[in-house]
Scaffold this active site. Structure first.
Site, PDB file in Angstrom:
ATOM      1  N   ASP A 107      47.664  -0.921 148.991  1.00 15.48           N
ATOM      2  CA  ASP A 107      47.478   0.200 147.449  1.00 15.48           C
ATOM      3  C   ASP A 107      48.165  -0.064 146.433  1.00 15.48           C
ATOM      4  O   ASP A 107      48.755   0.325 145.475  1.00 15.48           O
ATOM      5  CB  ASP A 107      46.354   0.945 147.500  1.00 15.48           C
ATOM      6  CG  ASP A 107      46.476   2.091 147.432  1.00 15.48           C
ATOM      7  OD1 ASP A 107      48.151   2.456 148.496  1.00 15.48           O
ATOM      8  OD2 ASP A 107      46.323   3.390 147.646  1.00 15.48           O
ATOM      9  N   ASP A 154      46.738   1.665 155.465  1.00 14.93           N
ATOM     10  CA  ASP A 154      47.273   3.251 155.371  1.00 14.93           C
ATOM     11  C   ASP A 154      46.541   4.070 155.118  1.00 14.93           C
ATOM     12  O   ASP A 154      45.328   4.003 155.118  1.00 14.93           O
ATOM     13  CB  ASP A 154      48.237   2.752 154.012  1.00 14.93           C
ATOM     14  CG  ASP A 154      49.037   3.375 152.907  1.00 14.93           C
ATOM     15  OD1 ASP A 154      49.213   4.302 154.353  1.00 14.93           O
ATOM     16  OD2 ASP A 154      49.332   3.358 152.221  1.00 14.93           O
ATOM     17  N   THR A 187      46.683   6.972 152.599  1.00 15.91           N
ATOM     18  CA  THR A 187      46.647   7.334 151.777  1.00 15.91           C
ATOM     19  C   THR A 187      45.661   6.330 150.866  1.00 15.91           C
ATOM     20  O   THR A 187      46.346   4.706 150.693  1.00 15.91           O
ATOM     21  CB  THR A 187      47.935   7.709 150.812  1.00 15.91           C
ATOM     22  OG1 THR A 187      48.223   8.588 151.425  1.00 15.91           O
ATOM     23  CG2 THR A 187      47.528   8.403 149.292  1.00 15.91           C
TER      24      THR A 187
END
Length: 561
Positions: free
Chosen positions: A308, A71, A73
Site C-alpha cells: 500500500d 506487508d 502494515t
C-alpha cells in the site's frame, strides 16, 4: 481444395464447400468469445465486491499463485497506528523534559505516514514552545527522521539504524517490547549533521516510543484459507523482524518464528537463499523487496505481492500478480494489477476463488472445442491422402458445434469451481480432448471407407458421419461435465433434445437427409464402437502421460545428479 477440385474432379461449389467445412472444423471459433465473456463476468463480479481490475490477466495469475508476499502494515494489520507507550530514559535534556523535545519534534514533522499521524494524534493537546530550525522527513532507506531544534539535532527511527554500534547494549530491552508485537522507535539526541544520509555520529537515547497496529478483522481466517490451499505466505516489512514475527503469529501465519533481519543480507546470493528459507523478513528496503520477489520467481514460484506504500512499488511491478490497498498511496494503486477499493484483505479468498472459477471452467470447456479441432485436422489430412471427398458440410459442423460445444461450454464457463489449479493448461486440455478427437476420426474415417465399399451415396455418408460425431460429442460432454449435478443433467438432456429437434424437424437447414437401410446398419455398428473405443483410447492416453512424466522426472533427476 486442390485435392477436391483438381485431383478428384469435383465441381467448384462442392470443392469450396468441402474446404470450408474442414477449415471451420479446425478453428475453435467460439473459444475466444467464451473466454472473453467469462473474464468480463468475473471482472463485474469482483467489482461488486469492491475489487478493481487493472489488468485482466491477474485473474488467472492469482488463481495459480504459489507464494503470497504481504506487508505487515495495511495488510495483516489495520492501516493505522496508535501509541501504546512513551518511555523516557531520562527525565530532562538540555533544560527541557524529554516529552517537550519529542512533542516539538513530532509537531515539526509532516503527517505523511501512519507513524507520524499516530504521534501527532498523541501530542495533539501538547503545548509546544520549542520551534524547529530544520526538518528532515522519514526515509525508508535510512529508517529515521530528524529535526534540529534550538541548536540541537534529534532523530526518531528504527533502533538498529539510529543507535548503530550502541544498539547491542539496549537490544535486550528493545527486543522485549518488540516481542509483544509493538513497533519500537528510539528518540535520540544526535551529535552529527543531519544531511539525509545514513547516520555517522553518536546518538544518545532519550526515549522509547512503542506503537502498534491492530490486527485486521478476518486476517486469521484469510491466512488459514491460503494455508489450506497450499499457498505459502511471506511477510516482507520494513519493521523490526521480531515485531513482524509476533504480529504474523497473532494473525495465524504458519512458521512465523522463522524470521530474519534483511539488513544482514549483504549479497544477492544471501537474499536468494533467504527467500525460500524464511517466512518473515524485517528491516527490508524497497530494493530488497524487489530482489526477494525476483528470487522467489527465479525458483519457479508464481508470486503475488500486496502493498500500500510507495516503498512497495518496485516489488509490485515485478510480481506476477500485484494487489494494492486503495487506502494506501496512489502510486501503489496505479502500479498494481488489482486494487482492493475498501482495503479489506479478507476479500482475497473470494478473488482467488473467482480466478479459479474462470481458469478451471475455461480449461474444462476448451477441451470440447479442441475435440472438434483435432478430429477435423486429422480427417482433412485423411481425405487428402486417400483422395476422398470431405464427408461433412459446414451446416452439419455448425449443428454439432452448437449443441455439443457452444451451448454447454457457455453454461459451464459461468458455474462455480474452486478447485486448485495445477499443471499446464494446454497439456491438460489436449489430454482430455485427444481420446475423443481420435475416436471421432477413427470411427468416421472407417465408416467413410466402408460406405464407399458398399456404394452408399455421399449424402447418406454425410448424414451418418454427422450423427456419429454428435454421439461422441455428447459422450465427451458427459465426461467433462462430471460429476453430474442437477444443472448438468438439465443441460445434457436439453442439448440432446435440441439436437434431435433440429435433426428431425428442420433437417433441411443443416443438410440432414434420410438414410438408406444399408447406411443405417453401418451407422448402428460404428455407433456401438464409439464407447469402448473412447474408453480404451482414454486409458491409453493416461498411461502415455504417466510414462512421459516418469521419464521426464528421471531425466531431471539424472541431470541434477
Amino acid at each position: 481444395f486442390i485435392q477436391q477440385y483438381v485431383i478428384s474432379g469435383n465441381d467448384l461449389k462442392n470443392s469450396v464447400t468441402s474446404m470450408v467445412a474442414s477449415v471451420i472444423g479446425m478453428i475453435p471459433e467460439g473459444l475466444y468469445l467464451m473466454a472473453t465473456v467469462a473474464m468480463a463476468v468475473s471482472a463485474a463480479r469482483l467489482a461488486s465486491r469492491q475489487v478493481l481490475i487493472h489488468n485482466m490477466k491477474c485473474i488467472e495469475t492469482l488463481a495459480r499463485v504459489d507464494v503470497l508476499c504481504v506487508d505487515k502494515t495495511g495488510t495483516i494489520t489495520e492501516p493505522r497506528m496508535c501509541v501504546q507507550e512513551i518511555r523516557p530514559l531520562t527525565e530532562a535534556y538540555e533544560g527541557h523534559s524529554v516529552n517537550e523535545w519529542l512533542a516539538a519534534f513530532v509537531r515539526a514533522q509532516a503527517a505523511d505516514n501512519i507513524t507520524m499521524e499516530a504521534l501527532q494524534e498523541y501530542y495533539r493537546e501538547e503545548q509546544v514552545m520549542l520551534r524547529p530550525q530544520a526538518v528532515q522527513g522519514f526515509s525508508s532507506k535510512t529508517k529515521y527522521s530528524g529535526v534540529q531544534i534550538a541548536g540541537h539535532s534529534f532523530v526518531l527511527g528504527a533502533p538498529e539504524f539510529v543507535l548503530r554500534d550502541d544498539y547491542a547494549v539496549q537490544e535486550a530491552t528493545i527486543s522485549d517490547y518488540a516481542a509483544r508485537g509493538c513497533r519500537v522507535l528510539v528518540f535520540a539526541a544526535y551529535d552529527g549533521v543531519l544531511d539525509g544520509g545514513a547516520l555517522t555520529g553518536r546518538a544518545t537515547s532519550l526515549a522509547y516510543v512503542m506503537l502498534a497496529n491492530p490486527i485486521r478483522e478476518g486476517a486469521k481466517e484469510t491466512f488459514a484459507y491460503f494455508a489450506r490451499q497450499g499457498v505459502q505466505v511471506r511477510v516482507i516489512s520494513g519493521d523490526n523482524p521480531v515485531t513482524v514475527a509476533e504480529v504474523a503469529a497473532q494473525a495465524g501465519i504458519a512458521n512465523a518464528g522463522r524470521y530474519i533481519d534483511a539488513s544482514t543480507l549483504r549479497t544477492p546470493a544471501d537474499l536468494a537463499n533467504a527467500a525460500t528459507k524464511y517466512v518473515v523478513f524485517g528491516r527490508v528496503t524497497p530494493d530488497q523487496k524487489r530482489a526477494l520477489v525476483r528470487a522467489m520467481k527465479a525458483k519457479g514460484e508464481t508470486v503475488a505481492m500486496t502493498g500500500d506504500g510507495v516503498n512497495d512499488v518496485l516489488a509490485l511491478k515485478d510480481a506476477d500478480c500485484s494487489i494494492a490497498m486503495a487506502s494506501g498511496s496512489e502510486a501503489a494503486s496505479q502500479v498494481a494489477q488489482l486494487v482492493l477499493m475498501d482495503s479489506d484483505f479478507s476479500k482475497m479468498p473470494a478473488v482467488v476463488a473467482e480466478g479459479r472459477r474462470v481458469v478451471n471452467n475455461i480449461e474444462r470447456t476448451a477441451s470440447l472445442f479442441l475435440v472438434k479441432n483435432i478430429f477435423s485436422m486429422l480427417l482433412s489430412l485423411f481425405s487428402v491422402c486417400m483422395v476422398l471427398e470431405y464427408p461433412l458440410e459446414p451446416a452439419q459442423i455448425s449443428l454439432i458445434s452448437m449443441f455439443t460445444i457452444g451451448i454447454p461450454g457457455f453454461i459451464m464457463s459461468l458455474e462455480p469451481n474452486k478447485e486448485r489449479i495445477q499443471g499446464s493448461f494446454l497439456s491438460k486440455v489436449i489430454r482430455k480432448a485427444l481420446p475423443a478427437g481420435l475416436t471421432d476420426f477413427l470411427v468416421v474415417s472407417a465408416m467413410v471407407i466402408f460406405c464407399k465399399e458398399f456404394a452408399v451415396n455421399e449424402a447418406d455418408v454425410s448424414t451418418a458421419c454427422t450423427i456419429i460425431v454428435a454421439i461422441v460429442g455428447f459422450m465427451i460432454l458427459y465426461r467433462i461435465a462430471s460429476p453430474m449435478n442437477r444443472l448438468h443433467w438439465i443441460m445434457l438432456i436439453g442439448v440432446i433434445a435440441g439436437w434431435l429437434f433440429c435433426v428431425m424437424e428442420i433437417s433441411h437447414l443443416f443438410a440432414i437427409n434420410s438414410i438408406s437401410k444399408q447406411c443405417a446398419m453401418l451407422l448402428i455398428v460404428f455407433a456401438m464402437l464409439t464407447e469402448p473405443l473412447l474408453r480404451y483410447l482414454s486409458l491409453l492416453v493416461e498411461k502415455a502421460t504417466r510414462l512421459f512424466r516418469s521419464l521426464r522426472k528421471r531425466y531431471a533427476r539424472e541431470a541434477r545428479e
